[in-house]
Design a protein around this motif. Structure first.
Motif, PDB file in Angstrom:
ATOM      1  N   ASN A 231       0.803  -1.219   0.000  1.00 41.14           N
ATOM      2  CA  ASN A 231       0.000   0.000   0.000  1.00 41.14           C
ATOM      3  C   ASN A 231       0.840   1.275   0.000  1.00 41.14           C
ATOM      4  N   SER A 232       2.107   1.160  -0.388  1.00 37.67           N
ATOM      5  CA  SER A 232       2.986   2.331  -0.413  1.00 37.67           C
ATOM      6  C   SER A 232       2.753   3.149  -1.676  1.00 37.67           C
ATOM      7  N   THR A 233       3.359   4.296  -1.735  1.00 39.34           N
ATOM      8  CA  THR A 233       3.198   5.190  -2.888  1.00 39.34           C
ATOM      9  C   THR A 233       3.879   4.668  -4.138  1.00 39.34           C
ATOM     10  N   GLY A 234       4.851   3.773  -3.971  1.00 38.61           N
ATOM     11  CA  GLY A 234       5.575   3.240  -5.122  1.00 38.61           C
ATOM     12  C   GLY A 234       6.758   4.089  -5.528  1.00 38.61           C
ATOM     13  N   PHE A 235       7.107   5.087  -4.718  1.00 37.62           N
ATOM     14  CA  PHE A 235       8.199   5.993  -5.070  1.00 37.62           C
ATOM     15  C   PHE A 235       9.563   5.505  -4.591  1.00 37.62           C
ATOM     16  N   ASN A 236       9.584   4.468  -3.738  1.00 44.04           N
ATOM     17  CA  ASN A 236      10.873   3.919  -3.318  1.00 44.04           C
ATOM     18  C   ASN A 236      11.599   3.338  -4.531  1.00 44.04           C
ATOM     19  N   THR A 237      12.907   3.211  -4.431  1.00 47.21           N
ATOM     20  CA  THR A 237      13.688   2.677  -5.550  1.00 47.21           C
ATOM     21  C   THR A 237      14.516   1.476  -5.115  1.00 47.21           C
ATOM     22  N   VAL A 238      14.781   0.599  -6.063  1.00 43.54           N
ATOM     23  CA  VAL A 238      15.647  -0.563  -5.828  1.00 43.54           C
ATOM     24  C   VAL A 238      16.612  -0.679  -6.996  1.00 43.54           C
ATOM     25  N   ASN A 239      17.754  -1.312  -6.757  1.00 44.53           N
ATOM     26  CA  ASN A 239      18.738  -1.513  -7.817  1.00 44.53           C
ATOM     27  C   ASN A 239      18.204  -2.485  -8.865  1.00 44.53           C
ATOM     28  N   LEU A 240      18.442  -2.182 -10.108  1.00 43.97           N
ATOM     29  CA  LEU A 240      18.028  -3.078 -11.185  1.00 43.97           C
ATOM     30  C   LEU A 240      18.917  -4.315 -11.245  1.00 43.97           C
ATOM     31  N   ASP A 241      20.178  -4.176 -10.873  1.00 43.32           N
ATOM     32  CA  ASP A 241      21.083  -5.308 -10.735  1.00 43.32           C
ATOM     33  C   ASP A 241      21.078  -5.679  -9.259  1.00 43.32           C
ATOM     34  N   GLN A 242      20.555  -6.839  -8.940  1.00 47.96           N
ATOM     35  CA  GLN A 242      20.386  -7.221  -7.551  1.00 47.96           C
ATOM     36  C   GLN A 242      21.619  -7.872  -6.917  1.00 47.96           C
ATOM     37  N   ASN A 243      22.745  -7.811  -7.625  1.00 51.69           N
ATOM     38  CA  ASN A 243      24.020  -8.222  -7.037  1.00 51.69           C
ATOM     39  C   ASN A 243      24.643  -6.976  -6.415  1.00 51.69           C
ATOM     40  N   PRO A 244      24.664  -6.849  -5.092  1.00 50.08           N
ATOM     41  CA  PRO A 244      25.144  -5.623  -4.458  1.00 50.08           C
ATOM     42  C   PRO A 244      26.599  -5.293  -4.759  1.00 50.08           C
ATOM     43  N   LYS A 245      27.378  -6.297  -5.137  1.00 55.19           N
ATOM     44  CA  LYS A 245      28.794  -6.071  -5.413  1.00 55.19           C
ATOM     45  C   LYS A 245      29.029  -5.432  -6.781  1.00 55.19           C
ATOM     46  N   HIS A 255      22.776  -9.764 -16.560  1.00 51.51           N
ATOM     47  CA  HIS A 255      22.339 -10.942 -17.299  1.00 51.51           C
ATOM     48  C   HIS A 255      22.462 -12.202 -16.448  1.00 51.51           C
ATOM     49  N   LYS A 256      23.453 -12.258 -15.586  1.00 53.72           N
ATOM     50  CA  LYS A 256      23.577 -13.390 -14.669  1.00 53.72           C
ATOM     51  C   LYS A 256      22.419 -13.407 -13.681  1.00 53.72           C
ATOM     52  N   GLN A 257      22.018 -12.236 -13.225  1.00 50.61           N
ATOM     53  CA  GLN A 257      20.929 -12.134 -12.267  1.00 50.61           C
ATOM     54  C   GLN A 257      19.593 -12.570 -12.877  1.00 50.61           C
ATOM     55  N   ILE A 258      19.314 -12.144 -14.090  1.00 50.20           N
ATOM     56  CA  ILE A 258      18.022 -12.517 -14.686  1.00 50.20           C
ATOM     57  C   ILE A 258      17.988 -14.005 -15.024  1.00 50.20           C
ATOM     58  N   LYS A 259      19.152 -14.602 -15.274  1.00 51.69           N
ATOM     59  CA  LYS A 259      19.189 -16.056 -15.465  1.00 51.69           C
ATOM     60  C   LYS A 259      18.781 -16.782 -14.183  1.00 51.69           C
ATOM     61  N   MET A 260      19.041 -16.169 -13.038  1.00 49.70           N
ATOM     62  CA  MET A 260      18.693 -16.753 -11.735  1.00 49.70           C
ATOM     63  C   MET A 260      17.313 -16.296 -11.258  1.00 49.70           C
ATOM     64  N   HIS A 261      16.523 -15.750 -12.203  1.00 47.30           N
ATOM     65  CA  HIS A 261      15.159 -15.287 -11.905  1.00 47.30           C
ATOM     66  C   HIS A 261      15.158 -14.123 -10.918  1.00 47.30           C
ATOM     67  N   ARG A 262      16.194 -13.279 -11.025  1.00 47.88           N
ATOM     68  CA  ARG A 262      16.310 -12.142 -10.125  1.00 47.88           C
ATOM     69  C   ARG A 262      16.212 -10.821 -10.888  1.00 47.88           C
ATOM     70  N   GLY A 263      15.418 -10.816 -11.935  1.00 52.83           N
ATOM     71  CA  GLY A 263      15.143  -9.588 -12.661  1.00 52.83           C
ATOM     72  C   GLY A 263      14.068  -8.788 -11.951  1.00 52.83           C
ATOM     73  N   VAL A 264      14.221  -7.486 -11.896  1.00 52.21           N
ATOM     74  CA  VAL A 264      13.254  -6.629 -11.203  1.00 52.21           C
ATOM     75  C   VAL A 264      12.091  -6.257 -12.115  1.00 52.21           C
ATOM     76  N   LEU A 265      12.399  -5.713 -13.279  1.00 52.64           N
ATOM     77  CA  LEU A 265      11.347  -5.335 -14.221  1.00 52.64           C
ATOM     78  C   LEU A 265      10.874  -6.558 -14.998  1.00 52.64           C
ATOM     79  N   GLN A 266       9.620  -6.542 -15.394  1.00 51.28           N
ATOM     80  CA  GLN A 266       9.055  -7.673 -16.115  1.00 51.28           C
ATOM     81  C   GLN A 266       9.811  -7.953 -17.408  1.00 51.28           C
ATOM     82  N   ILE A 267      10.075  -6.919 -18.204  1.00 49.49           N
ATOM     83  CA  ILE A 267      10.763  -7.131 -19.475  1.00 49.49           C
ATOM     84  C   ILE A 267      12.165  -7.670 -19.262  1.00 49.49           C
ATOM     85  N   ASP A 268      12.830  -7.215 -18.193  1.00 52.45           N
ATOM     86  CA  ASP A 268      14.176  -7.717 -17.913  1.00 52.45           C
ATOM     87  C   ASP A 268      14.150  -9.215 -17.643  1.00 52.45           C
TER      88      ASP A 268
END
Length: 325
Positions: A231-245, A255-268
């Protein structure tokens, strides 16, 4: 490092000689000899380096700016024009930023060689430089673009994050880019962030099922739910690459992240699942030449519908067309 010292360091290669070659109407080294003894690209690099050292988030900002510019009227700097109904005012562009970086570069090149360097070329050169500063390859930028006169919000029809892979391929094809180009260019999401409202449906109501997207890695799902409450406003942000390093490094981690089903956006995420692009994603994720091929795709995108020769103009200010008498 002080601003003066950083500028001096970055400007140290100002007499670099560039090797020119042609690709259509654009040319590597187009500005060689056009600014006296000074090298235009080194002037740009000096300013961009100072800005980057102060704020590294300008890298994804400029990559996004170039994409949003080239995919509307072509790479003509139309996104930079101010006005009540210009491209800047269109919904997809309201979060585009980095204009002050382009302004600072324009001020510098105008000081050394007025009326010579286009704003469209500044976008391309500056973007190349922040890619390199972010750990990517240093690809050669083709220059010779001129600036456009038209900038209308109604012309901004950019692909959104819920577009299908086949639809996205069609959009890129209209711009002369193939599916492989698309996979590499969307790899620009290896740096940068996305607002929660762009993917929140995947967390709570995927395709109106009332459930999360079943393709999303469960640990990522829980992480994103904490960052993006239902129920948040949706204005928070997250990294598109979910590997913090590597979230701020231009590499193939995305590309390694989306292979592991860790893509944030649907198209990614769909890039790694759809039969039209899965093999290419696998190749990029397992390869060692991402920087080179990403650079090639950026150069190809930078040639979309360019104005050259006597077309367009060289703006005195990137925010306004020149006055005509």
């Amino acid at each position: 490092m002080s601003t003066v010292a950083a500028f001096a360091l970055a400007l140290g290669l100002i007499f670099v000689n560039l090797t020119g070659h042609c690709d259509g109407a654009l040319q590597v080294g187009f500005y060689r000899g056009k600014c006296g003894l000074l090298d235009v690209e080194s002037i740009v690099r000096a300013v961009v380096t100072v800005k980057f050292l102060k704020d590294r988030t300008i890298a994804p900002a400029l990559i996004r700016m170039q994409f949003h510019d080239c995919f509307v009227n072509g790479c003509d700097a139309s996104i930079l024009l101010d006005g009540n109904s210009t491209e800047k005012t269109a919904g997809p562009n309201l979060s585009v930023r980095g204009y002050e970086v382009i302004d600072a570069v324009k001020d510098a090149v105008e000081k050394f060689c007025p009326g010579v360097v286009s704003c469209a070329d500044i976008i391309a050169i500056a973007t190349r430089d922040v890619v390199y500063l972010s750990g990517g390859g240093k690809y050669s930028v083709e220059t010779g673009r001129r600036d456009g006169f038209v900038s209308l919000a109604k012309n901004v029809k950019l692909p959104g994050p819920t577009i299908t892979v086949s639809q996205s391929i069609a959009v890129f094809a209209e711009k002369g880019l193939d599916a492989t180009d698309m996979v590499y260019l969307l790899g620009g999401h290896t740096i940068g962030v996305a607002h929660c409202n762009l993917f929140q449906a995947r967390l709570y109501n995927y395709k109106n099922t009332g459930k999360p997207d079943p393709s999303m890695d469960l640990s990522l799902l829980e992480t994103l739910k904490k960052m993006c409450p239902q129920n948040s406003t949706g204005f928070n942000t997250v990294n598109l690459d979910q590997n913090p390093k590597s979230a701020s490094i231009v590499d193939n981690s995305f590309h390694k992240q989306i292979k592991m089903h860790r893509g944030v956006l649907q198209i990614d995420q769909d890039l790694a699942l759809d039969s039209l692009t899965k093999a290419t994603v696998d190749k990029v994720a397992n390869g060692f030449d991402f920087s080179t091929k990403f650079g090639r795709a950026m150069v190809k995108m930078g040639a979309i519908q360019v104005l050259t020769g006597k077309q367009g103009e060289i703006r005195k200010s990137c925010r306004a067309v020149n006055r005509r008498f």
